[in-house]
Design a protein around this motif. Structure first.
Motif, PDB file in Angstrom:
ATOM      1  N   THR A  17       0.946  -1.215  -0.296  1.00  0.00           N
ATOM      2  CA  THR A  17       0.057   0.035   0.186  1.00  0.00           C
ATOM      3  C   THR A  17       0.704   1.220  -0.007  1.00  0.00           C
ATOM      4  OG1 THR A  17      -0.129  -0.345   2.443  1.00  0.00           O
ATOM      5  CG2 THR A  17      -2.078  -0.899   1.292  1.00  0.00           C
ATOM      6  N   ASN A  18       0.249   2.144  -0.754  1.00  0.00           N
ATOM      7  CA  ASN A  18       1.039   3.395  -0.862  1.00  0.00           C
ATOM      8  C   ASN A  18       1.034   4.209   0.491  1.00  0.00           C
ATOM      9  OD1 ASN A  18       0.828   6.705  -2.069  1.00  0.00           O
ATOM     10  ND2 ASN A  18       2.448   5.569  -2.714  1.00  0.00           N
ATOM     11  N   LYS A  19       2.292   4.863   0.768  1.00  0.00           N
ATOM     12  CA  LYS A  19       2.268   5.470   2.290  1.00  0.00           C
ATOM     13  C   LYS A  19       2.527   7.010   1.924  1.00  0.00           C
ATOM     14  CE  LYS A  19       4.766   5.977   6.442  1.00  0.00           C
ATOM     15  NZ  LYS A  19       6.180   5.935   6.763  1.00  0.00           N
ATOM     16  N   ILE A  20       3.599   7.176   1.023  1.00  0.00           N
ATOM     17  CA  ILE A  20       3.874   8.690   0.589  1.00  0.00           C
ATOM     18  C   ILE A  20       4.010   8.937  -0.959  1.00  0.00           C
ATOM     19  CG2 ILE A  20       5.930  10.340   0.688  1.00  0.00           C
ATOM     20  CD1 ILE A  20       6.049   9.874   3.990  1.00  0.00           C
ATOM     21  N   ASN A  21       3.697   9.907  -1.410  1.00  0.00           N
ATOM     22  CA  ASN A  21       3.720  10.161  -2.824  1.00  0.00           C
ATOM     23  C   ASN A  21       4.082  11.723  -3.150  1.00  0.00           C
ATOM     24  OD1 ASN A  21       3.580   9.713  -5.607  1.00  0.00           O
ATOM     25  ND2 ASN A  21       1.606   8.914  -5.698  1.00  0.00           N
ATOM     26  N   LYS A  22       5.337  11.968  -3.169  1.00  0.00           N
ATOM     27  CA  LYS A  22       5.740  13.249  -3.285  1.00  0.00           C
ATOM     28  C   LYS A  22       6.386  13.424  -4.639  1.00  0.00           C
ATOM     29  CE  LYS A  22       7.800  14.761   1.142  1.00  0.00           C
ATOM     30  NZ  LYS A  22       9.422  15.043   1.598  1.00  0.00           N
ATOM     31  N   GLY A  23       5.572  14.158  -5.535  1.00  0.00           N
ATOM     32  CA  GLY A  23       5.892  14.011  -6.803  1.00  0.00           C
ATOM     33  C   GLY A  23       7.235  14.901  -7.003  1.00  0.00           C
ATOM     34  N   SER A  24       7.841  14.440  -8.106  1.00  0.00           N
ATOM     35  CA  SER A  24       9.022  15.272  -8.511  1.00  0.00           C
ATOM     36  C   SER A  24       8.739  16.941  -8.935  1.00  0.00           C
ATOM     37  CB  SER A  24       9.758  14.842  -9.744  1.00  0.00           C
ATOM     38  OG  SER A  24       9.040  14.572 -10.830  1.00  0.00           O
ATOM     39  N   VAL A  25       9.657  17.700  -8.893  1.00  0.00           N
ATOM     40  CA  VAL A  25       9.471  18.808  -9.134  1.00  0.00           C
ATOM     41  C   VAL A  25      10.422  19.458 -10.112  1.00  0.00           C
ATOM     42  CG1 VAL A  25       9.590  21.362  -8.041  1.00  0.00           C
ATOM     43  CG2 VAL A  25       8.707  19.645  -6.945  1.00  0.00           C
ATOM     44  N   GLN A  26      10.061  20.168 -11.258  1.00  0.00           N
ATOM     45  CA  GLN A  26      11.052  20.798 -12.310  1.00  0.00           C
ATOM     46  C   GLN A  26      11.559  22.181 -11.667  1.00  0.00           C
ATOM     47  OE1 GLN A  26      11.542  19.176 -14.950  1.00  0.00           O
ATOM     48  NE2 GLN A  26      10.161  17.567 -14.791  1.00  0.00           N
ATOM     49  N   CYS A  27      12.543  22.209 -12.025  1.00  0.00           N
ATOM     50  CA  CYS A  27      13.389  23.708 -11.833  1.00  0.00           C
ATOM     51  C   CYS A  27      12.925  24.385 -12.975  1.00  0.00           C
ATOM     52  CB  CYS A  27      14.617  23.711 -11.513  1.00  0.00           C
ATOM     53  SG  CYS A  27      15.410  23.174 -10.208  1.00  0.00           S
ATOM     54  N   ASP A  28      12.751  25.642 -12.588  1.00  0.00           N
ATOM     55  CA  ASP A  28      12.086  26.792 -13.787  1.00  0.00           C
ATOM     56  C   ASP A  28      13.396  26.942 -15.077  1.00  0.00           C
ATOM     57  OD1 ASP A  28      10.320  29.028 -14.640  1.00  0.00           O
ATOM     58  OD2 ASP A  28      12.407  30.045 -14.808  1.00  0.00           O
ATOM     59  N   SER A  29      12.789  26.567 -16.237  1.00  0.00           N
ATOM     60  CA  SER A  29      13.920  26.536 -17.349  1.00  0.00           C
ATOM     61  C   SER A  29      14.508  27.629 -17.568  1.00  0.00           C
ATOM     62  CB  SER A  29      13.066  25.880 -18.468  1.00  0.00           C
ATOM     63  OG  SER A  29      12.071  26.778 -18.847  1.00  0.00           O
ATOM     64  N   HIS A  30      13.674  29.022 -17.434  1.00  0.00           N
ATOM     65  CA  HIS A  30      14.429  30.151 -17.668  1.00  0.00           C
ATOM     66  C   HIS A  30      15.729  30.473 -16.589  1.00  0.00           C
ATOM     67  CE1 HIS A  30      15.459  34.184 -18.638  1.00  0.00           C
ATOM     68  NE2 HIS A  30      14.840  34.566 -17.388  1.00  0.00           N
ATOM     69  N   LEU A  31      15.163  30.266 -15.398  1.00  0.00           N
ATOM     70  CA  LEU A  31      15.999  30.455 -14.068  1.00  0.00           C
ATOM     71  C   LEU A  31      17.359  29.337 -14.457  1.00  0.00           C
ATOM     72  CD1 LEU A  31      13.956  30.599 -10.997  1.00  0.00           C
ATOM     73  CD2 LEU A  31      15.227  32.615 -12.163  1.00  0.00           C
TER      74      LEU A  31
END
Ligand SMILES: [Zn+2]
Length: 395
Positions: free
Chosen positions: A304-318
């Motif tokens: 069973t799933n306990k934690i699901n923290k999605g990945s985060v993209q950094c800002d492409s312009h930065l």
């Protein structure tokens, strides 16, 4: 030239243990000593400072153009127990080094610069990245046991909810950090332009077999939950390696019932943790793990799933701007994902965010051996400085 090395040693020398490691857990006296040193530095640079109930220290250097949005720079000042000198504190020191250089050179920026020294980024009873989640409004007031855990530190849930700030006046968030992995060190590179922060996905995996007498139950009759779990772990590790070389799987905890030397384990539970930038890869891994589990017929597995923290993209312009800044500073740089979580993760939910990595010698972190050569620390802060200058001219 910047003074990041001097500043780092000034703000991060608190909580030093006899073995050379550093312990500044959240809300501890040592944490507040370090954060107070950050406040002193801020004040000496002409910044307006404030504290919040989450224990964050925050400073503002005003800009020259009214209405110009703030450039935020930050990281955390807490450490894991027996951690290193650089994790977190380097990002705060880099921000201070940028402001110090501006002040020393008599340069005034159009945009305000704000620096955060966050509290409670590391794993702790109130939850990791707590300080930055409080500021971004990502603390869930209904989080199980939050009130009791906060009471230990003399705070209430309502106080924490009041830490949330307005982000319409913010241009972006920048964080310099040690890599905490060995990629830059192995490749002989100076700077990592971070593309994103990988997901953290955890499953509770339970094997249910049959407890029985260790002497009288013959091997062919056994429904041993420990042996079944061991098979699942080894086969899942193999599957993970086959799917993608940037996919990672860790089984770091195990509980065994009844947990007796002369009883066959009847029930074993583990946490399977996986991380990657792409959901398809982690989805494929959990599918394979379920298939492997289904093929082990001596026990019943539940997953069973306990934690699901999605990945985060950094800002492409930065990322582009940091890349150009790295060129200007003549550093050897590369675009790479972060395998570790950071305060940039909550911040990226509110404002364009990006990170600058510097090499960790041997990839070691969260230990006393954590090390980055002074020249790399200086290069990272130089790239941050150039990045801020470029962003300031964008309007
Ligand atoms: Zn960190």
């Amino acid at each position: 030239m910047n003074q990041v090395n001097e500043i780092l040693r000034d703000i991060a020398s608190f909580g030093k243990n006899e073995d050379g490691s550093y312990t500044r857990t959240c809300y501890s006296p040592e944490y507040f000593e370090a954060a107070t040193a950050v406040e002193k530095q801020m004040k000496s640079l002409g910044m307006k400072t404030e504290w919040d109930a989450a224990g964050n220290i925050h400073g503002i250097l005003p800009g020259t153009r009214s209405g110009a949005k703030s450039i935020l720079i930050g990281s955390h000042m807490d450490t894991v127990p027996h951690g290193g000198l650089f994790d977190g504190a380097y990002g705060v020191a880099s921000g201070l080094a940028v402001v110090k250089r501006l002040v020393d050179e008599g340069k005034k920026l159009e945009h305000p610069i704000e620096i955060y020294g966050f509290n409670a980024e590391e794993s702790n009873p109130i939850g990791g990245t707590f300080g930055s989640r409080a500021v971004t409004g990502l603390v869930d007031p209904k989080q199980l046991g939050l009130g009791d855990a906060l009471a230990v530190y003399g705070h209430t849930v309502d106080e924490i909810m009041g830490c949330q700030r307005e982000f319409s006046d913010v241009k972006c968030y920048l964080e310099a950090h040690i890599e905490q992995g060995d990629y830059l060190d192995n490749e002989g590179l100076d700077i990592g332009v971070v593309s994103g922060i990988v997901s953290v996905i955890r499953y509770v995996v339970t094997a249910s077999g049959q407890s029985n007498h260790a002497g009288t139950t013959m091997m062919k009759k056994r429904r041993d939950a420990m042996v079944a779990m061991a098979k699942l772990i080894v086969e899942s590790d193999k599957a993970c390696r086959e799917i993608d070389d940037k996919l990672v799987l860790t089984v770091g905890t195990i509980t065994c019932d009844p947990g007796s030397e002369n009883v066959i384990p009847g029930r074993v539970q583990c946490i399977f943790e996986m991380r990657h930038m792409e959901t398809e890869k982690t989805d494929e891994l959990i599918k394979r793990i379920r298939e492997i589990a289904a093929g082990i017929d001596t026990v019943e597995f539940t997953i069973t799933n306990k934690i699901n923290k999605g990945s985060v993209q950094c800002d492409s312009h930065l990322m582009d701007v940091i890349g150009q800044a790295a060129e200007t500073c003549m550093t050897k740089h590369v675009v790479m994902p972060s395998g570790a979580g950071h305060d940039a993760n909550p911040m990226a939910h509110k404002v364009p965010s990006a990170m600058i990595f510097v090499p960790s010698k041997g990839g070691l972190s969260h230990c006393k051996e954590e090390w980055t050569d002074p020249e790399y620390l200086e290069k990272g802060a130089d790239v941050l400085y150039e990045t801020v200058l470029r962003l300031d001219t964008e309007g």
